[in-house]
Design a protein around this motif. Structure first.
Motif, short mmCIF file in Angstrom:
data_model
loop_
_atom_site.label_atom_id
_atom_site.label_comp_id
_atom_site.label_asym_id
_atom_site.label_seq_id
_atom_site.Cartn_x
_atom_site.Cartn_y
_atom_site.Cartn_z
N ASP A 191 0.83 -1.21 0.00
CA ASP A 191 0.00 0.00 0.00
C ASP A 191 0.86 1.26 0.00
O ASP A 191 0.49 2.27 -0.59
CB ASP A 191 -0.96 -0.01 1.19
N VAL B 232 8.77 -3.14 -10.31
CA VAL B 232 8.82 -3.32 -11.77
C VAL B 232 9.20 -2.01 -12.47
O VAL B 232 9.85 -2.03 -13.53
CB VAL B 232 7.47 -3.87 -12.28
N GLU B 233 8.85 -0.89 -11.87
CA GLU B 233 9.17 0.40 -12.48
C GLU B 233 10.67 0.66 -12.47
O GLU B 233 11.16 1.54 -13.20
CB GLU B 233 8.46 1.55 -11.75
N ARG C 76 1.83 1.67 -3.68
CA ARG C 76 0.74 1.99 -4.59
C ARG C 76 0.06 3.31 -4.25
O ARG C 76 -0.20 4.11 -5.14
CB ARG C 76 -0.31 0.86 -4.58
N ASP C 77 -0.26 3.48 -2.98
CA ASP C 77 -1.07 4.63 -2.60
C ASP C 77 -0.23 5.83 -2.20
O ASP C 77 -0.59 6.97 -2.46
CB ASP C 77 -2.01 4.27 -1.45
N HIS C 78 0.89 5.60 -1.53
CA HIS C 78 1.68 6.72 -1.01
C HIS C 78 2.71 7.19 -2.02
O HIS C 78 3.01 8.37 -2.10
CB HIS C 78 2.37 6.33 0.29
N THR D 163 2.12 2.20 -8.97
CA THR D 163 1.04 1.22 -9.07
C THR D 163 1.41 0.02 -9.94
O THR D 163 0.57 -0.84 -10.20
CB THR D 163 -0.23 1.89 -9.64
N GLY D 164 2.65 -0.01 -10.39
CA GLY D 164 3.09 -1.20 -11.14
C GLY D 164 3.02 -2.45 -10.30
O GLY D 164 2.75 -3.55 -10.81
N THR D 165 3.26 -2.32 -9.01
CA THR D 165 3.15 -3.46 -8.11
C THR D 165 1.67 -3.69 -7.81
O THR D 165 0.96 -2.75 -7.44
CB THR D 165 3.93 -3.17 -6.81
N LYS D 166 1.23 -4.92 -7.99
CA LYS D 166 -0.21 -5.17 -7.99
C LYS D 166 -0.71 -5.80 -6.70
O LYS D 166 0.00 -6.55 -6.04
CB LYS D 166 -0.57 -6.09 -9.16
N LYS D 167 -1.97 -5.52 -6.42
CA LYS D 167 -2.65 -6.18 -5.30
C LYS D 167 -3.64 -7.20 -5.87
O LYS D 167 -4.62 -6.83 -6.49
CB LYS D 167 -3.39 -5.15 -4.44
N ASP E 239 2.58 6.24 -5.37
CA ASP E 239 1.98 6.18 -6.70
C ASP E 239 2.75 5.25 -7.64
O ASP E 239 2.81 5.48 -8.83
CB ASP E 239 1.84 7.59 -7.32
#
Lengths: 338, 171, 735
Positions: B43, B93-94, B46-48, B52-56, B50
């Protein structure tokens, strides 16, 4: 999920002090099981004490020819450690049979011992479960119990211990080193995990304010004749329906010493000294192994969906002992059972 | 038959704990953020941050979509508390491509069509990078076993294995 | 210039996916984003008596808790909730509508907070008091309540009498448990305000379906909401209908006038749709010569109490086998569960499983090779409608599949083949699906610099739609594929239905052809307007667009470059939008076919099954992209392996709950479960099915695979397991 505080322990003494001061706190190391349970509202600690930075990451030889494994050694590091691969390959194989490489990279040796059952009802916080909520009842006994225990069960719980590593540690007769407010002590592996009886909420004999610091392996590693066979519903990344750890010491065709433990069938890794006695001095052949299997499973009892585990375990025991006797342990990656 | 029931209380909250400042090195860049004790590394990314390449995909360590490298090792970021990784080096991944040039695994995944929907792909690629660094997998069977912590619901597994073999040969 | 159509082309969206740049519905982060967390029902049936949200509202960072009693207005008529693919009969579920509980996992409150972590913990503080009512969730216990629904396949002859008098017959019941799609991406929606309008990023297989649904549910003008789904992390049917999180997201965005995201948990996704559990009864009667005399198929499947979802499981035999007497019946049982829904090859994955196992059992009774039996019963006509096929290369599938597999080396005797401690089994089955088309519209914008944008409101759910559209457009416009950009997943783009049923490739690509023809016509007019035009007198179908030029088909030397035509006509861009209407020709049946050959190795004592080889030969018309097509069919085979050996949603009917609502205990295949999968595309030119000869591939991959594996397990062990999944305890009697 309920919120929790986070603190870090500076050393073992500090860890014990912190947990003794807060009965609702829990230690966190790898977190692979605890965070999972917290997210499912099964574990509800109000404080996590991070012990992951404590200096418990060594694997070293002991004066008596054994090996002392720090409680925070990651599962992968332990499985691939040259000392373990060479002298305790059964332990390596059992570790690599469990979970995924990512989880093994995270999970600690000590944490592996205290991971909790995968019983569906324990995991579903809306259903009755004596382990999660003492006195609420056991939903599994007359519910979906395909994965549940056949040995050592009680009227209050038929959960199993899910670890693979612990099945090997039972065979290797590991010693658990723990430290608490009263100082350090050791627990024989056979005494570490409990049967459910009428206190299924207690998985182990570790006191709430104690910390596991190390696992000691005695000198005898059975590195020639061993095997770990795990039977599951898909070929990887699944918990055992039944697993068997077998270790033999042979003199030609004759068994000098034998150890067998079962996983996935009881609230703890399941051993029987009587079964091992009947192996000793006998020829290493299928009929001998079958006798041992009968003794191991003598009191086995199914609950409907898991009845098959009794017969499955019997065959798995014979197969695994055969693999051990031939010196052809079950491969982790080649899924054929040879 | 009628009876009533109530959801069981799950403990009650006094005051929400203070957020904790942490520093991570993510893809070579230092990142300072402030997280709740229970904020997972996933989280946080992804959220803090940004990223978002890493997935939930499950949030419970059951699917591998959240796999990232922490200090060079592949782990499930969903079962990792961000606060516990204070000071760690995280590669997502980024962070694999350099100056616009794809990492050999990324190129191999395209070459072998090792994905369809793409949602498990970041985790597969990070996991494969970890696998290659570990050096334990040589045969296809070994790759299959050591990649089994990454579920691909589209069923690209044979192509994933082929892609990893290509990247291994070229690295 | 080589044709892109038919060439193995890497995904045009590949780079975005391997770098993590591709953004999915829950990944649009904007300042001020509100995070929603769903509180769902722990009981399967009853009423909400009281919701106490005070514990949640007291937490810093919590903005609101929406429930049925405080939510903003929503439509109060069923019609508003009927989406494009809703079942005809019944009342669609309305999220957060009232105090009624229809199924476990139903959303009953939405906690809204400044960040996700706060929303999550606050959700645990919402207290709900329920009034429970008696529930039913067990298909097998309730099967006597099954009622028949209308099926398209009508009876012929007297199947029962023919069965009774058949020389050789086989009748048995097969069952498939409930299965869940479990796409890797969690269902999520993000609603963002832009100039008073709402843009909703949604995990969906149909952006326009969701857009129209939202307009009806919230009484919005069409331009008030735009739905986007540029990438989708797996659908498999789960995203055909709008899911409840999109309603909750828009509800909250309306209530707060702020951007909102709602992401479901994996467990919550078990309260969305599912492949209904079914009981399938097959009765086949053959004459002594080994052809069918009677074919009966009855299925009983699950739907909810409030909607009637039915996909015909029966009747697939009519597409495969001749039988003068036949009878089909599809029944439903209503249970206190969410409405079942489409899941990869709905009706066929299950129905053909049972049919093809039954054919195997009949072959054994007849002492006939299973491939031979299928050839003896082979039908060149749709038996139910007595129509020829536009094309049907199934014989060739059997032949090429059998050759590649080495079927001729099979010893028919069960338990006759082994590899050390493992029994080896070889089994086969047929697969069949429909070659469907739906009306779809494509817009092409060709710019003077030789680039084209191709757009429609379809979604690429991982199937390769972006890529095949680029290939087809590049060929049709005579441009390099790198000059084509494809836009999808935006409800403001030209009309396109949901991505499902394997119909998108044929529908959209034929629409590209239509639109490209219109663009070509415009270019030709521009070209003809140039001085001394070499194309004067040519009609639109006399020319082609090749290598950036408008070229006479009769004389390639007569050509005008696209650039100069547009330049001289002072046209900066050409914009065209054309629809493709499916043919209304009812003179032929349109289907895709396949043959599957599977090898299993079964440990003789322990019963562990390994699927070591699968060959799937597919006849599906023109294959646009062998690379992505191979992946799609291979993925279907992996699904078939999961269906055969692993997948099962486990309910505890006492609680009406799914007990394995996760992907640790709901087993899908992992990498170690999957070995050699060979996909063969049999050549099948078909200009009748549609102008481009495309039949679609999304469903055919899974159909028949579970049967081939079940038949292989029988061949290996002599044990017939009819109830999926085939776990080791069903193979071995562990007495």
């Amino acid at each position: 999920m309920i919120p929790f505080q986070y603190t870090r322990a500076s050393d073992v003494a500090d860890a014990i002090k912190q947990i003794a001061a807060d009965p609702s706190a829990k230690f966190i190391a790898g977190g692979t099981n605890l965070l999972d349970l917290i997210k499912y509202d099964v574990a509800t600690p109000t404080r996590l004490i991070d012990i992951s930075r404590l200096p418990l990451r060594n694997v070293e030889e002991t004066a008596t020819g054994g090996v002392l494994i720090g409680a925070l050694v990651p599962n992968t590091d332990l499985a691939y450690h040259p000392l373990i691969e060479a002298r305790y390959p059964l332990l390596s194989r059992s570790i690599l049979a469990g979970a995924s490489q990512q989880l093994r990279n995270m999970a600690s040796t000590g944490g592996n011992l205290v991971q909790r059952t995968r019983c569906f009802y324990f995991y579903d916080a809306t259903t009755p479960c004596n382990k999660r909520e003492p006195g609420s009842g056991c939903s599994a006994i007359s519910g979906i119990n395909r994965i549940n225990a056949i040995l050592g069960t009680s009227q209050s719980c038929i959960a199993t211990h899910p670890s693979d590593m612990c099945v090997a540690l039972a065979v290797l007769e590991a010693i658990v080193h723990v430290t608490g407010p009263a100082g350090a002590r050791t627990i024989a592996f056979a005494d570490f995990h409990r049967l459910p009886d009428n206190t299924p909420q207690l998985d182990t004999n570790l006191e709430p304010d104690e910390i596991i610091t190390a696992i000691e392996l005695p000198a005898k590693g059975f590195s020639t004749n061993y095997s770990y066979l795990k039977i599951r519903d898909r070929l990887s990344y699944a918990f055992a329906l039944v697993s068997v750890a077998a270790a033999l010491e042979l003199d030609g065709d004759t068994i000098k010493e034998a150890r067998v433990a079962l996983g996935g069938v009881a609230h703890k890794p399941w051993r029987s000294s009587a079964a091992e006695v009947v192996l000793r001095g006998q020829r290493a052949e299928a009929s001998t192994f079958a006798n041992a299997a009968d003794i191991l499973l003598r009191r086995a009892r199914g609950f409907g969906h898991n009845d098959f585990k009794i017969g499955l375990a019997r065959r798995a025991i014979v197969r695994t002992l055969g693999q051990a006797a031939r010196g052809t342990p079950q491969s982790i990656s080649d899924k054929k059972i040879r | 038959m009628t009876h009533s029931g109530t959801t069981k209380p799950k403990g009650s909250i006094a005051a929400a704990p203070e957020k904790i400042p942490i520093t991570l090195t993510v893809n070579g860049t230092e990142a300072k953020l402030s997280v709740a004790p229970w904020t997972t590394l996933l989280d946080a990314l992804r959220d803090h941050l940004d990223l978002t390449g890493t997935k939930k995909g499950c949030d419970h360590g059951q699917c591998g979509a959240c796999t990232v490298l922490v200090d060079g090792r592949r782990i499930n970021s969903c079962l990792t508390l961000a606060v516990m990784k204070e000071g760690a080096e995280v590669t997502t991944v980024e962070g694999l491509a350099h100056n616009g040039e794809l990492h050999p695994l990324q190129q191999a995944f395209i070459d072998h069509d090792a994905f369809q929907c793409g949602y498990c792909t970041s985790g597969q690629i990070c996991s494969a990078a970890g696998l290659i660094a570990e050096g334990k997998a040589k045969s296809a069977d070994e790759i299959r076993e050591l990649m089994s912590g990454n579920i691909c619901r589209c069923g690209a597994y044979p192509n994933i294995v082929a892609a990893i073999q290509q990247a291994m040969e070229r690295s | 210039m080589a044709s892109y159509i038919g060439s193995a082309t890497s995904r045009v969206d590949g780079r975005a996916k391997v770098t993590g740049e591709a953004k999915y519905a829950g990944e649009f982060n904007v300042p001020g984003l509100v995070h929603g967390y769903v509180v769902d029902s722990i009981i399967p049936k009853g009423r909400i008596v009281r919701i106490d949200a005070s514990g949640a509202l007291g937490i810093a960072g919590v903005i609101d808790v929406l429930t049925h009693s405080n939510r903003p207005p929503m439509a109060d008529k069923d019609d508003a909730y009927k989406d494009e693919v809703a079942p005809e009969k019944g009342s669609p579920y309305r999220p957060l509508y009232d105090d009624r509980i229809h199924f476990t996992g139903q959303p009953i409150a939405l906690v809204l907070a400044e960040d996700w972590e706060t929303a999550r913990v606050a959700a645990s503080q919402v207290r709900i008091e329920y009034q429970k009512e008696a529930h039913v969730t067990d298909l097998h216990a309730e099967r006597t309540r099954a009622y028949a629904v209308d099926v398209p396949e009508k009876p012929r002859g007297d199947a029962e009498r023919a069965f009774a008098s058949a020389a050789i017959s086989h009748a048995a019941e097969y069952s498939i448990p409930t299965e869940h799609h479990n796409p890797m991406e969690l269902f999520a929606s993000t609603a963002i305000w832009e100039n008073g309008q709402l843009t909703v990023y949604d995990k969906t297989q149909g952006v326009q379906n969701v857009q129209q649904y939202l307009c009806k549910v919230f009484n919005l003008q069409p331009n008030a909401v735009r739905v986007m789904s540029p990438y989708m992390g797996g659908g498999f049917g789960a995203g055909l209908r709008p899911q409840y999180q999109v309603v909750l997201t828009v509800l909250a965005a309306n209530a707060l006038k702020r951007p909102v995201r709602v992401m479901l948990t994996r467990a919550q996704m078990y309260a969305l749709g599912y492949r209904p559990a079914s009981i399938e009864r097959l009765a086949l009667g053959a004459n002594s010569g080994g052809t069918l005399d009677s074919m009966q198929h009855e299925a009983i499947a699950v739907t909810s109490q409030f909607e009637e979802f039915a996909r015909n499981d029966t009747g697939w035999g009519n597409l495969l086998y001749k039988s003068p007497n036949a009878k089909f019946e599809h029944k439903l049982v209503k249970l206190d569960l969410p409405t079942s829904c489409d899941m990869r090859a709905p009706g066929a994955a299950t129905g053909v499983y049972a049919l093809e196992c039954a054919m195997d059992e009949l072959a054994i009774a007849l002492k006939t090779d299973p491939v031979q039996l299928r050839l003896q019963c082979y039908s060149d006509r749709h038996q139910g409608e007595d129509l020829p096929y536009t094309s049907k290369q199934l014989r060739e599938c059997y032949r090429q599949g059998a050759d590649a597999f080495g079927w001729s080396k099979r010893n028919a005797e069960p338990r006759s083949m082994r590899d050390g401690s493992e029994l080896v089994g070889w089994g086969m089955a047929s697969g069949v699906w429909e070659a469907l088309q739906v009306p779809a519209t494509v817009r092409i914008v060709l710019t003077a610099n030789g680039h084209a944008e191709v757009a429609t409101a379809a979604s690429d759910i991982g199937t390769g739609t972006y890529t095949i559209m680029a290939q087809v457009a590049a060929d049709m416009l005579g441009l390099p594929i790198d000059n084509i950009s494809v836009k999808l997943g935006d409800s403001t783009l030209p009309q396109c239905p949901v991505e499902g049923g394997s119909w998108i490739a044929s529908s959209v690509c034929n629409a590209i052809a239509n639109t490209a023809r219109a663009v070509r016509g415009d270019l030709l007019e521009l070209a003809k307007a140039t001085q001394d035009s070499p194309l004067s007198g040519a009609g639109v179908d006399d020319v082609a667009l090749i290598d950036g030029k408008i070229v006479s088909k009769r004389d390639a030397g007569r050509a005008v470059s696209i650039a100069s035509a547009m330049q001289s006509g002072k046209a900066e861009r050409i914009t065209r939008e054309e629809i493709n209407q499916p043919s209304e020709d009812k003179s032929h049946a349109r289907n895709v076919h396949s043959a599957i050959f599977a090898e299993v190795k079964v440990d003789e004592e322990i019963g562990i099954i390994r699927v070591t080889r699968v060959v799937k030969a597919v006849a599906a018309g023109r294959i646009l992209n062998p690379k992505t097509a191979h992946s799609q069919v291979m993925g279907g085979v992996v699904w078939g392996i999961g269906m055969a050996l692993h997948e099962e949603t486990l309910y505890d009917h006492r609680f009406g709950r799914v007990m394995n609502a996760n992907i640790a205990e709901y087993h899908v295949p992992v990498n170690a479960d999957i070995h050699d999968i060979e996909v063969i595309f049999v050549d099948e030119p078909d200009e009748m099915v549609n102008p481009l000869g495309i039949k679609g591939l999304g469903e055919i991959g899974i159909v028949g695979v579970a049967a081939a594996i079940a038949n292989a397990v029988y061949h290996a062990t002599g044990k017939r397991v009819r109830d999926l999944p085939i776990t080791l305890d069903k193979v071995i009697e562990f007495a």
